[in-house]
Design an enzyme around this catalytic site. Sequence first.
Site, short mmCIF file in Angstrom:
data_model
loop_
_atom_site.label_atom_id
_atom_site.label_comp_id
_atom_site.label_asym_id
_atom_site.label_seq_id
_atom_site.Cartn_x
_atom_site.Cartn_y
_atom_site.Cartn_z
CG HIS A 122 -1.69 1.22 1.47
ND1 HIS A 122 -2.41 1.85 0.47
CD2 HIS A 122 -1.88 1.97 2.58
CE1 HIS A 122 -3.00 2.94 0.97
NE2 HIS A 122 -2.68 3.03 2.24
CD GLU A 182 -32.92 -7.83 5.66
OE1 GLU A 182 -33.13 -7.64 4.45
OE2 GLU A 182 -33.82 -7.94 6.51
#
Length: 334
Positions: free
Chosen positions: A107, A229
């Site tokens: 990174h 969800e």
Amino acid sequence: MQVHYERDADLALIKAKRVAVIGYGAQGHAHALNLRDAGVDVAVALHAGARRAEQARSDGFAPITVADATQRCDVLVMCAPDEVMPDLYAAEIAPHLRAGQTLMFVHGFAYHYEFIKPPEHVNVVMVAPKGPGKALREAYTKGGGLPCIVAVGRDNGGAEALAYSYAAAIGCGRAGMIASSFRVETEGDLYGEQVVLCGGLTHLIRTAWEVQVEAGTPPELAYFDCLHEVKLLSDLIHERGIAGMHLAISNTAEYGEYVTGPRIIDARVKDAMRAVMADVQSGKFAAQWMAEHRAGGPNLAKLREAAAAHPIEEAGRSVRALLNGGQSGDRLRR
Ligand SMILES: NC(=O)c1ccc[n+]([C@@H]2O[C@H](COP(=O)([O-])OP(=O)(O)OC[C@H]3O[C@@H](n4cnc5c(N)ncnc54)[C@H](OP(=O)(O)O)[C@@H]3O)[C@@H](O)[C@H]2O)c1
């Protein structure tokens, strides 16, 4: 977008080098294991008292010190935490660097913002897999790979080809090795995790949950609506895109999205996103994070504590236990 695959890389290049993976955490362990399975000569380097030393040993490595790795190896793969890297580099790597060695980042934070400034005679490249280390390892063992970004910071000869060879060895050549730059990778990674993946998502979930509980919904049921969800929807978006996801939800949900989405993510939020991007691009966020780290992380500790104490976590424990036949099943550790 320029994308390369396994067939474009020469594996022999990295196999001719001695590689040291510095750090054996989320990314480091996956890089080290994939490299070894690909037939690369790889060592693991760790600091004294490293928490993951035992794990490295049980995976068949004999950890060496970072200074030792810098003296013995040709390619140094920087898998220590971003904020730790600059001091680690200054103390244990810089004094031993020699011409022809390659510093490999996974990174771009430390190099792009110039917290690490390697000497001219050292090659600097980046192979940044697009995903967590666990996924990098799992994909590799199943015969696949994760895509990655490849960038060259300094090439004194052969560094770019070596970076692609390394990327292929850790399995990324099976999925796609995307040519880019340290700037693009670093800014994109920070912006995405702050605005959507970590900062945006968690604050959206918590705030929505608080409002729903205030309105009278039991905390556990609100947890299902606002958090549980999320995975189902994000899996659909991941597999099919946003328009494809619409085909799998009800017309009611889709209509609600169109009329309510812009009420939540409005022009003010878009301006805030632009301000975040400006802080990332100017280096303001990076300087703030390094100052926080160098002060011993006092704000980080308080923020972590507050996040863990938020009542949504208690609701989450109950929901996960419910879904797990009454057992908590939580195995949380840093
Ligand atoms: N997490 C991810 O999946 C992910 C995804 C994309 C990119 N990255 C990048 O991967 C790099 C590593 O992050 P990470 O999340 O893998 O870190 P991590 O899980 O926290 O692991 C860091 C490793 O470095 C070791 N370490 C700490 N200080 C050290 C020192 N002074 N000398 C040598 N080793 C030291 C740690 O030792 P202990 O064993 O004592 O903890 C640990 O083994 C960063 O550049 C990060 O941005 C990470």
